[in-house]
Design a protein around this motif. Structure first.
Motif, mmCIF file in Angstrom:
data_model
loop_
_atom_site.group_PDB
_atom_site.id
_atom_site.type_symbol
_atom_site.label_atom_id
_atom_site.label_comp_id
_atom_site.label_asym_id
_atom_site.label_seq_id
_atom_site.Cartn_x
_atom_site.Cartn_y
_atom_site.Cartn_z
ATOM 1 N N ALA A 22 0.624 -4.741 2.451
ATOM 2 C CA ALA A 22 -0.138 -3.910 3.384
ATOM 3 C C ALA A 22 -1.372 -3.332 2.707
ATOM 4 C CB ALA A 22 0.743 -2.792 3.926
ATOM 5 N N GLY A 23 -1.172 -2.815 1.499
ATOM 6 C CA GLY A 23 -2.305 -2.244 0.781
ATOM 7 C C GLY A 23 -3.371 -3.264 0.460
ATOM 8 N N MET A 24 -2.962 -4.458 0.040
ATOM 9 C CA MET A 24 -3.937 -5.494 -0.311
ATOM 10 C C MET A 24 -4.696 -5.972 0.920
ATOM 11 S SD MET A 24 -1.759 -7.662 -3.139
ATOM 12 C CE MET A 24 -3.095 -8.812 -3.412
ATOM 13 N N SER A 25 -3.982 -6.128 2.048
ATOM 14 C CA SER A 25 -4.643 -6.606 3.268
ATOM 15 C C SER A 25 -5.615 -5.569 3.809
ATOM 16 C CB SER A 25 -3.586 -6.948 4.313
ATOM 17 O OG SER A 25 -4.179 -7.343 5.524
ATOM 18 N N LEU A 26 -5.156 -4.328 3.975
ATOM 19 C CA LEU A 26 -6.020 -3.280 4.518
ATOM 20 C C LEU A 26 -7.120 -2.893 3.536
ATOM 21 C CD1 LEU A 26 -3.263 -1.047 6.151
ATOM 22 C CD2 LEU A 26 -4.906 -2.523 7.339
ATOM 23 N N GLY A 27 -6.877 -3.144 2.246
ATOM 24 C CA GLY A 27 -7.899 -2.833 1.249
ATOM 25 C C GLY A 27 -9.177 -3.624 1.429
ATOM 26 N N GLN A 28 -9.125 -4.712 2.206
ATOM 27 C CA GLN A 28 -10.316 -5.517 2.458
ATOM 28 C C GLN A 28 -11.187 -4.954 3.584
ATOM 29 O OE1 GLN A 28 -9.219 -9.744 2.877
ATOM 30 N NE2 GLN A 28 -7.268 -9.225 1.927
ATOM 31 N N ALA A 29 -10.779 -3.833 4.172
ATOM 32 C CA ALA A 29 -11.555 -3.256 5.274
ATOM 33 C C ALA A 29 -12.981 -2.952 4.818
ATOM 34 C CB ALA A 29 -10.885 -1.978 5.768
#
Length: 593
Positions: A211-218
């Motif tokens: 979750a952190g890695m995916s949302l970190g691309q915002a």
């Protein structure tokens, strides 16, 4: 803004997003490629033909294998590959039907069927096949996931969302939330992605990192809405843990640590897992504040684990605090480790080595040397050599050259030879310094250290006296960071040596230090360098520096005149390429940068 893009640019953005979505779905596919079945030996000729690029012959071989065993998954996947290259993918459909009648690896084959139908654009057949699969496996996520993948493959993101939402409602328990988050990201709805990732991580805590890695691309404009969704709308512990990872990734470490620290679970194992992951994420950054919060996390971790794990966490915390420039907390950690040698005797020496290094770097050199003498026999040879060098440099910084000599007396390594050269130089013993620098050679230490030694060796070899205490004193002032005094002492030292005995070289060093400080006496000093010996080795660099000062002050004609003289009078000088570039800049031939 993403929502405002239209035309080809918008279409390109959507295609890029769609490709990433398909990649994310593909990572979740049940089986991307099947292993060879029991009939694997029969497929070797087909696989060899495929490797040779003989796709038509390979297709015939795969089809033969499937006529013998219609449910051979490896043959089906091979046939799909070669038919797709041949543009004959519709030929797959009868073989898939036969395979499903015979059973076999149903999940793999049904997923393959949906993928083929999606590639062919058979929307109605995709729905029929998916419903049939759901009827057979009503409690599995795979039919919904593969169905969504197949329609997303055709670019129909809203249809993919509808399929996933239906599956999520039917299955419950956080099912398909991860896939819905990916659809949100493609659609540019980052807050919704945050909510779906939160639901996925709540159902399966192992997804927190994903979750952190995916949302970190915002993108930057979406970050605050994501944080609001997690911190203000949801507010539970899982949301705070994800938000902490994001804040850390977005270089807001203080907020990240406060959020994590205030929401750690009571369960020691779960809390330790969260702290370790946070510390690992922080380990990849070099910003001091991030290093500090890594230290906080590791210190907390040490209180939740025991034995060697706790000991190692404290060592790592000490290093993190030291990296952050927080010597007080580094020493606090290390002193606790050093005092607790009974629990971890194997690594106590390493911990004490770190403590001694931190103490020496803080210029508490008496304390560092005392600890070193007490612990030297329990340290590795590499640690001993490193600490001798650190303690010697600490004595140099305090002006105690005799104590630096005493520390180095028992060490004959090349690294120590380099330090002895500097100590001799700071005493003004130029001949002795030259001998030590030559012994150390050009490859000892870092490239910067070697370059500094080479430049200083060139200077002292051009100075006529073998001993010049005033020069040594000036260089020691430079080492200790007192540039203003160093310039004065260098000027005084220069005027005690003959014009042809290195006066210009020492004045040039004083001028460079003054120029770095923005001191107005730099220009007169460079002029004096040229007046002392108009053809000396430092004169071209003096002309270049004066031209740079003139250009900086807006006196372009003066700069051009001096640069042209430099290029014509000293064509072999190493500074000529710099002079040509500056001349082009001044004359406007290239942009100033």
């Amino acid at each position: 803004m993403e929502g405002a893009m239209t035309g080809p640019r918008a279409e390109g953005w959507k295609r890029g997003k769609l490709r990433r979505l398909l990649a994310a779905f593909a990572a979740l596919v049940l089986v991307a490629s099947a292993p060879l079945s029991a009939q694997g030996n029969d497929l070797r000729p087909a696989l060899e033909l495929e490797r040779q690029g003989r796709y038509g012959d390979a297709a015939a071989r795969f089809q033969q294998a499937l006529r013998r065993n219609p449910a051979d998954a490896a043959a089906l996947f091979g046939l799909e590959r070669v038919l797709q290259r041949l543009g004959r993918l519709p030929e797959m459909l009868p073989f898939l039907d036969s395979a499903l009648v015979r059973g076999g690896e149903q999940q793999q084959i049904r997923a393959l069927q949906l993928r083929v139908l999606g590639t062919l654009g058979r929307t109605a057949e995709i729905e029929v096949a998916s419903e049939r699969w759901i009827a057979i496996a009503p409690r599995r996520e795979d039919p919904y996931r593969e169905w969504a993948f197949a329609v997303a493959q055709r670019g129909d993101i809203p249809a993919a969302r509808r399929v996933l939402e239906r599956g999520s409602r039917v299955l419950g328990g956080g099912a398909l939330m991860q896939e819905l988050a990916q659809v949100d990201i493609v659609s540019g709805d980052w807050p919704s992605a945050a909510r779906h990732w939160h639901a996925a991580a709540t159902a399966r805590e192992t997804l927190l990192q994903a979750a952190g890695m995916s949302l970190g691309q915002a993108p930057p404009g979406a970050r605050e809405p994501v944080l609001r969704a997690l911190r203000d709308e949801i507010r539970d512990s899982t949301a705070r843990w994800i938000a902490a990872e994001l804040l850390l990734a977005w270089s807001r470490p203080g907020e990240a640590w406060t959020l994590l620290d205030s929401s750690l679970p009571r369960d020691r194992n779960r809390a330790a897992t969260l702290l370790k992951r946070f510390a690992d994420r922080a380990h990849r950054a070099t910003i001091p504040e991030i290093a500090r919060v890594r230290g906080y996390a590791l210190e907390r971790l040490a209180g939740l684990v025991s034995g060697q794990a706790a000991h190692q966490a404290r060592i790592d915390a000490a290093r993190a605090f030291a990296d952050a420039g927080d010597r007080h907390d580094a020493e606090r950690m290390l002193e606790r480790i050093a005092a607790d040698t009974a629990r971890a005797p194997a690594s106590a020496g390493g911990a004490m080595a770190t403590l001694i290094a931190v103490t020496a770097d803080a210029d508490r050199v008496e304390e560092a040397e005392q600890r070193f003498n007490e612990w030297a026999s329990r340290l590795t040879l590499d640690d001993q050599a490193d600490l001798r060098a650190r303690i010697a440099w600490a004595w140099v910084r305090t002006g105690r050259l005799d104590r630096a000599d005493a520390v180095l007396a028992l060490d004959s390594s090349l690294a120590v030879a380099a330090i002895r050269g500097w100590v001799a130089l700071y005493r003004g013993n130029l001949r002795e310094a030259s001998e030590w620098f030559r012994e150390a050679g050009p490859y000892t230490g870092t490239r910067d250290h070697a370059t500094a030694r080479t430049e200083m060796l060139a200077l002292v070899q051009r100075v006529a006296p073998d001993s010049l205490p005033a020069l040594g004193a000036a260089l020691l002032e430079l080492r200790r960071g007192d540039s203003t005094s160093a310039v004065k002492t260098l000027i005084a030292a220069a005027r005690t040596v003959p014009r042809a005995g290195g006066r210009g070289d020492i004045l040039a060093l004083a001028a460079r230090v003054a120029m770095a400080q923005g001191d107005g006496q730099a220009a007169p000093l460079f002029e004096e360098v040229i007046a002392v010996d108009s053809t000396g080795p430092v004169v071209p660099a003096a002309h270049l520096a004066l031209a740079a000062l003139a250009a900086r002050a807006g006196r372009s004609d003066e700069a051009v005149h001096r640069l042209e003289h430099l290029i014509l009078a000293f064509p072999e000088s190493a500074v000529v390429p710099q002079a040509r570039r500056l001349l082009d800049q001044v004359q406007g031939a290239i942009p100033k940068s």
